[in-house]
Design a protein around this motif. Sequence first.
Motif, short mmCIF file in Angstrom:
data_model
loop_
_atom_site.label_atom_id
_atom_site.label_comp_id
_atom_site.label_asym_id
_atom_site.label_seq_id
_atom_site.Cartn_x
_atom_site.Cartn_y
_atom_site.Cartn_z
N VAL A 147 37.45 44.21 39.59
CA VAL A 147 37.17 45.43 38.83
C VAL A 147 38.23 46.46 39.18
O VAL A 147 38.39 46.81 40.36
N THR A 148 38.96 46.96 38.19
CA THR A 148 39.93 48.01 38.46
C THR A 148 39.26 49.37 38.30
O THR A 148 38.34 49.54 37.50
N GLY A 149 39.72 50.34 39.08
CA GLY A 149 39.13 51.67 39.02
C GLY A 149 37.69 51.68 39.49
O GLY A 149 36.81 52.26 38.84
N GLY A 150 37.43 51.08 40.63
CA GLY A 150 36.07 50.90 41.09
C GLY A 150 35.32 52.18 41.41
O GLY A 150 34.09 52.17 41.47
N ALA A 151 36.02 53.29 41.61
CA ALA A 151 35.36 54.55 41.92
C ALA A 151 35.04 55.35 40.67
O ALA A 151 34.33 56.36 40.75
N GLY A 152 35.55 54.93 39.52
CA GLY A 152 35.35 55.68 38.29
C GLY A 152 34.01 55.41 37.65
O GLY A 152 33.18 54.67 38.19
N GLY A 153 33.80 55.99 36.46
CA GLY A 153 32.53 55.83 35.77
C GLY A 153 32.25 54.40 35.39
O GLY A 153 31.29 53.79 35.88
N VAL A 154 33.08 53.81 34.52
CA VAL A 154 32.87 52.43 34.09
C VAL A 154 33.04 51.47 35.26
O VAL A 154 32.24 50.54 35.46
N GLY A 155 34.08 51.68 36.06
CA GLY A 155 34.33 50.79 37.18
C GLY A 155 33.19 50.74 38.18
O GLY A 155 32.82 49.68 38.67
N GLY A 156 32.62 51.92 38.47
CA GLY A 156 31.51 51.96 39.41
C GLY A 156 30.29 51.20 38.92
O GLY A 156 29.62 50.50 39.68
N PHE A 157 29.99 51.34 37.63
CA PHE A 157 28.89 50.57 37.05
C PHE A 157 29.21 49.07 37.05
O PHE A 157 28.33 48.25 37.31
N ALA A 158 30.46 48.72 36.75
CA ALA A 158 30.83 47.30 36.72
C ALA A 158 30.72 46.68 38.11
O ALA A 158 30.28 45.52 38.24
N VAL A 159 31.10 47.41 39.14
CA VAL A 159 30.94 46.91 40.52
C VAL A 159 29.46 46.66 40.81
O VAL A 159 29.08 45.60 41.32
N GLN A 160 28.60 47.63 40.48
CA GLN A 160 27.17 47.49 40.77
C GLN A 160 26.54 46.31 40.01
O GLN A 160 25.78 45.52 40.58
N LEU A 161 26.85 46.21 38.73
CA LEU A 161 26.25 45.14 37.91
C LEU A 161 26.75 43.76 38.35
O LEU A 161 25.98 42.79 38.36
N SER A 162 28.03 43.68 38.71
CA SER A 162 28.57 42.39 39.16
C SER A 162 27.96 41.98 40.49
O SER A 162 27.61 40.81 40.70
N ALA A 163 27.83 42.94 41.40
CA ALA A 163 27.22 42.65 42.70
C ALA A 163 25.76 42.26 42.52
O ALA A 163 25.26 41.34 43.19
N ARG A 164 25.06 42.94 41.62
CA ARG A 164 23.65 42.62 41.38
C ARG A 164 23.51 41.20 40.82
O ARG A 164 22.50 40.53 41.07
N ALA A 165 24.53 40.75 40.05
CA ALA A 165 24.50 39.39 39.51
C ALA A 165 24.81 38.34 40.57
O ALA A 165 24.70 37.14 40.30
N GLY A 166 25.21 38.78 41.76
CA GLY A 166 25.48 37.84 42.85
C GLY A 166 26.93 37.44 42.98
O GLY A 166 27.26 36.56 43.80
N ALA A 167 27.81 38.07 42.21
CA ALA A 167 29.22 37.70 42.26
C ALA A 167 29.90 38.28 43.50
O ALA A 167 29.42 39.24 44.11
N ARG A 168 31.01 37.70 43.86
CA ARG A 168 31.90 38.28 44.86
C ARG A 168 32.77 39.29 44.13
O ARG A 168 33.46 38.94 43.16
N VAL A 169 32.75 40.54 44.59
CA VAL A 169 33.41 41.62 43.86
C VAL A 169 34.62 42.12 44.63
O VAL A 169 34.51 42.58 45.77
N LEU A 170 35.78 42.04 43.98
CA LEU A 170 37.00 42.67 44.46
C LEU A 170 37.24 43.89 43.58
O LEU A 170 37.13 43.79 42.35
N ALA A 171 37.55 45.02 44.16
CA ALA A 171 37.74 46.24 43.36
C ALA A 171 38.98 46.99 43.84
O ALA A 171 39.29 46.99 45.03
N THR A 172 39.66 47.62 42.90
CA THR A 172 40.78 48.49 43.26
C THR A 172 40.29 49.93 43.36
O THR A 172 39.44 50.37 42.58
#
Length: 326
Positions: A147-172
């Motif tokens: 996930v790029t832009g992990g601290a931003g609006g869309v990026g932050g939600f994408a990190v949360q949803l991916s982690a909730r799905a059980g994925a391994r999350v790499l974020a910039t």
Amino acid sequence: MRALVLDRPGGPDTLRIAELPFPEPDVGQVRVKVAACGLNPVDYQLARDGHRDWTWPHVLGLDVVGTVDALGPGVTGARLGARVAVHADLRRPGGFAEYAAVDAAALAEVPAGVDAVTAAALPCAGMTAYQAVVRRLHIGKDDTVLVTGGAGGVGGFAVQLSARAGARVLATASAHNADLVRALGADEVIDYRTQSVPERVRELTGGRGVDAVVDTVGPESATAYLRLLAHGGGLAAIAGRPDLTAVEPFTMAPSVHEIALGAAHSHGDTRARADLSAMLTELLSLTAQGHLDPRVMRTLTLDEVPSGLTELAGRHVRGKLVAAVA
């Protein structure tokens, strides 16, 4: 009613407070007494260029939350007094005003325990991330996602949803946002300012690459990270399409998903607008249950929205800014 208006295309500093007539809901619309409205990059982007369907003065604001105040002709699925949230049609006057007329098909009821400001942080950024992670990329527990832009609006939600799905999350993210992004669920945070993102991703994945990329930055970023996909992986482009010629045909076999949430209004049908309601209802439910953090960083008054949009244009806002209108 009191409203923040744009008289002609221009920057956030050209917005002004004005008195406008109350909007009357058209066929298929309801009028909402606005309690809060989220700020999004699309607001200042549209303000700069204007839109061919606008009449002047125009009211910005897509993420509207409030109480249903009046029903337009033909509306049967909404009720007066309901607390609702909606990702509104960018072609129409929006929510930086005391009242707004919005599409009834796209409404989602706000559950008890979720206040208006919290709800207004969800629609644009949250639904964009939801559409990318859940609907398009189908991210699951065996996946690794970037996930790029992990601290931003869309990026932050994408990190949360991916982690909730059980994925391994790499974020910039930048170094000073690293702890925040880890708290959202990222397993690894890559400082894009001091590290080579491709090299670090290859290192973290043993050279395999990632199963999915959610790119929130732009076409150049999407093109660069398209090459990081493992065979059969997918990329969701939030801020611009990648150049597919960067990948040799019939090798990686990537799938590319352009995310255009608001086009459900301009290019979709009733089914597409109803899906906006379904996605937002799910996000509101996750928030009510404590499974999703909308990350409201600051609440603004209507008069402070222009400075908030200017801050957003600097592209370093963490989380969400929301205007409390009521």
